[in-house]
Every structure is written in structure tokens, then in C-alpha cells.
Design an enzyme around this catalytic site. Sequence first.
Site, PDB file in Angstrom:
ATOM      1  N   HIS A   1     -50.738   3.196 -18.160  1.00  0.00           N
ATOM      2  CA  HIS A   1     -49.828   2.251 -18.816  1.00  0.00           C
ATOM      3  C   HIS A   1     -50.654   1.277 -19.639  1.00  0.00           C
ATOM      4  O   HIS A   1     -51.864   1.122 -19.427  1.00  0.00           O
ATOM      5  CB  HIS A   1     -49.010   1.472 -17.781  1.00  0.00           C
ATOM      6  CG  HIS A   1     -48.034   2.309 -17.024  1.00  0.00           C
ATOM      7  ND1 HIS A   1     -46.908   2.867 -17.609  1.00  0.00           N
ATOM      8  CD2 HIS A   1     -47.989   2.695 -15.716  1.00  0.00           C
ATOM      9  CE1 HIS A   1     -46.236   3.554 -16.708  1.00  0.00           C
ATOM     10  NE2 HIS A   1     -46.866   3.469 -15.546  1.00  0.00           N
TER      11      HIS A   1
ATOM     12  N   ARG B   1     -48.473  11.540 -21.611  1.00  0.00           N
ATOM     13  CA  ARG B   1     -47.603  10.589 -22.325  1.00  0.00           C
ATOM     14  C   ARG B   1     -47.223  10.978 -23.755  1.00  0.00           C
ATOM     15  O   ARG B   1     -46.475  10.237 -24.395  1.00  0.00           O
ATOM     16  CB  ARG B   1     -48.262   9.201 -22.373  1.00  0.00           C
ATOM     17  CG  ARG B   1     -48.660   8.620 -21.020  1.00  0.00           C
ATOM     18  CD  ARG B   1     -47.484   8.431 -20.102  1.00  0.00           C
ATOM     19  NE  ARG B   1     -47.798   7.559 -18.946  1.00  0.00           N
ATOM     20  CZ  ARG B   1     -47.078   7.479 -17.855  1.00  0.00           C
ATOM     21  NH1 ARG B   1     -45.986   8.229 -17.729  1.00  0.00           N
ATOM     22  NH2 ARG B   1     -47.418   6.684 -16.875  1.00  0.00           N
TER      23      ARG B   1
ATOM     24  N   ASP C   1     -51.858  12.208  -9.905  1.00  0.00           N
ATOM     25  CA  ASP C   1     -50.710  11.453 -10.425  1.00  0.00           C
ATOM     26  C   ASP C   1     -51.197  10.391 -11.419  1.00  0.00           C
ATOM     27  O   ASP C   1     -50.732   9.245 -11.411  1.00  0.00           O
ATOM     28  CB  ASP C   1     -49.882  10.814  -9.312  1.00  0.00           C
ATOM     29  CG  ASP C   1     -48.515  10.334  -9.806  1.00  0.00           C
ATOM     30  OD1 ASP C   1     -48.147  10.650 -10.946  1.00  0.00           O
ATOM     31  OD2 ASP C   1     -47.822   9.631  -9.055  1.00  0.00           O
TER      32      ASP C   1
ATOM     33  N   HIS D   1     -40.091  15.244  -7.249  1.00  0.00           N
ATOM     34  CA  HIS D   1     -40.301  13.812  -7.003  1.00  0.00           C
ATOM     35  C   HIS D   1     -39.131  13.420  -6.107  1.00  0.00           C
ATOM     36  O   HIS D   1     -37.999  13.285  -6.581  1.00  0.00           O
ATOM     37  CB  HIS D   1     -40.277  13.067  -8.337  1.00  0.00           C
ATOM     38  CG  HIS D   1     -40.268  11.579  -8.232  1.00  0.00           C
ATOM     39  ND1 HIS D   1     -41.243  10.792  -8.794  1.00  0.00           N
ATOM     40  CD2 HIS D   1     -39.385  10.709  -7.654  1.00  0.00           C
ATOM     41  CE1 HIS D   1     -40.962   9.513  -8.568  1.00  0.00           C
ATOM     42  NE2 HIS D   1     -39.834   9.448  -7.873  1.00  0.00           N
TER      43      HIS D   1
END
Length: 429
Positions: A309, A64, A305, A179
Site C-alpha cells: 500500500h 496491483r 500475502d 479468503h
Amino acid sequence: MMTTLLFKQVQIVEADQVVTRDVLVTDDTITAVAPQLDVTADRVIQATGQLLTPGLVDIHGHFREPGFEYKETIATGSRAAARGGFTTVAAMPNLNPVPATLSAFETVQARNQASGVVHIAQYGAISEGLTADEIGDLPALAAAGAIAFTNDGKGVQTAATMLDAMTAAAKVNRPLVAHVEDESLVKGGVMNLGARSAELGLPGINPLAESAQLARDLMLAQATGVHYHVAHLSTKESVALVRLAKQNGIHVTAEVSPHHLLLDETDITGDDALFKMNPPLRAPADRVAVIAGLLDGTIDMVATDHAPHSVAEKERSFIGAAFGITGIETSFQLLYTHLVKPGIATLAQLLTWMNAAPIDAFRLDAPKRVAVGERADLALFDLETPYQINAQDFLSKGVNTPFIGEVVYGQTQLTLVAGKIAYQAEGEL
């Protein structure tokens, strides 16, 4: 001055067999492995019965940073990886700015080096913003160290863009990682389209969004000769397509994530966004198919994966909540508990899926054995003592997983990265 660390009577996997060994680490290298070592060391770890493995490798993680540090940072994500037993992580480019240009890529690389406590291999993006139709300067990104190219988080929507990307990736001998998701078939869906989405009154994502784009890509991969890698494969149709492609000599590899192996849409009993991920949890038949595909070699490897969050982003309804599940601290443990202990898979298979297979497929510089001369990227696991997955124990900023509260085996005791301690569990070792 040299430093030495001696593991006494650990279990290691040699030639698919679990054997008991003493293992000596000198600085950053394994220097002796034997049934018994009578040597003096700076530190001795009495680890009788515990499992010592080459460090796990995650080919699909999200740290991130830059752009979304409130979700995770390279520092927190890499520490979480070490707690999970991982010593190498391939970091996805869903960042801001997206590393689709040389300058943006080099900035991320520098941050990885400065803040990471594990080895971080960085993906380059296929195109600007992960959505542009024109591909970036893939040769420049490859020269700067990009291990592969992907627009993960977004499916490449036009065949022409994917063809250009595959052609460019093949020229620089890098994998193209997809993806697979046709947005025209998503239509605002938030979970798998099926009986459970109807029961819950939530808009569904047609499974064809994955398999239809995958079929397109496999034909393009055949035409270009690129190494095409399928991220987080999730449907029975996708398994069948990859199996057929391999039989026809297409250079394709595939990964599956732990949550698609262990959960399906029937586990979603209410509007709980901890179960919201992309690809979504599929039907029970899909879960059976991905397990079978992993066991028969159609699917090559497991990838977490890891998608952290903030709590606020996951406390909402399925509609409006972020897609994603954190997993880098729990993946080995969940799969050991649910696949190895019941006898569905062997420990050697699990280590292949989480170490040797991604190393081989992506030509990574990482050890695949606990053997003399190998770099001391190592993880020590307690396979005997059950423990509960607790959010307060996470080193990741993300606690967005429905596996919290589950009792598992395989808690990481110690992780070494190039001989240095990257993680150590509390208590005496």
C-alpha cells in the site's frame, strides 16, 4: 551462442541433507552438479558456504496492476519478488478491472508477460467485482491459463455461490482458493477481537468470521470433490477444522503467512496501522496453533500475502488505514531467522513450504531441485551474515511492514529466472 555460469562450492539441499556442490548453468538449464567441477565458464561465482536453492514460489501475492499502480506494479512487484528469492509468483485478482471475464483476464496475462521479471501465474476471479453472487465463466478462464479461482480480499458470502464456484472449478480441475471471512461477523472490526482490542479501544473482528465460513466451505468441498485451498489461515479453530477435514479425506490444502507465524496481537502496543492486516494478528494461542499446524502437515505451505500500500494509506489510525502487509522481500529471511536458526524447523522443511508444496498442490511448472536437467530458476542466499531490514532497500513500492529495523539472516545474493539474472545484490559475487 551458449552462456555458462558456474557456482563454486555452494550449499544445496539434497534428500533433506545440506551438501557442498559446484553447479553449472548453461543458458536456461542446470547442466552439471558435482562435488567439484573443473570446467571453464563465462562467469564463475565463488559462493563458498552460501545456499543455492530452486527459486522460491509464492502462491499468494498482490501486484496491483491494473487499477492500483500507485501501490505496486507488475514490474516493481516482480523485481521485489526476485529480491526475495522468488522466481514464481501466483498473482491475486484484486484488480480493476477484476479478471472475472476472459477479456480482463487476458489483459492481465499480457501485462504479466510484458512486465514481469519472474514467472507469474495468474488467478482468475470467481465472480465480477469479487462480490457478485453469480460466478463468471470459469471454464473460459481456465482455458486461458488461470491456475485457480479466488475472490481473495472478499469472502464468498453465500453458500449457493460457493457451491456453484466449487462445482465449476472441479469440472475444469482447478483449485478453488478461499479468503474465508463472514462479513456479518466482522462488524467494522480492524483487529482481532480480544483483550488487546479492548485495551486499545479498537473495534475487533470475531475470529468466528474465519472459522465459521471455513466450516461451511469444507462441507461444500466434500460434496463437490474440488481441491479447496484455504488462504492465509490464522486461527486455532481453523487449524483444527483443516486437520479434521484431511483426516476425513476432503481434498483441502492450506497456507499460512509469515506474519501470522511470527506475530500476534500482543505485538500491537499502540494504534500503529503497520500491524493492520486481514486476517488480523490473532491471539498467542492462535500463533502457537498455526506453527504446530505447519510442522505437523495440517498447513501445507507458506505464502507471503504480499499486499503493498502507499505510505499515506498506512500512516492513518487502524480505523481508516488499509489492511495489508508487504512481505515478498523478507519472508524467507524472517522464517529462516526465526524458525530454522533456533531449530524449530529444518532448512529442508522451509524449502518444502516455500517451493515444493505450492508447486505440487497447484501443479506449477517450476523446479523443485537443484539438479541436472532442471530449469535454472535459482536463488542464492547468504545465511551467515546478519543484515537489517531497511525500507530504503525495498524494490517494492510498498514499505508497509512492522519488520523494518529487524536484523535477519538469509539475504538474497542472486536470483536467476530461466538462467537470466533477475536480481543481484550490490557488491562483488
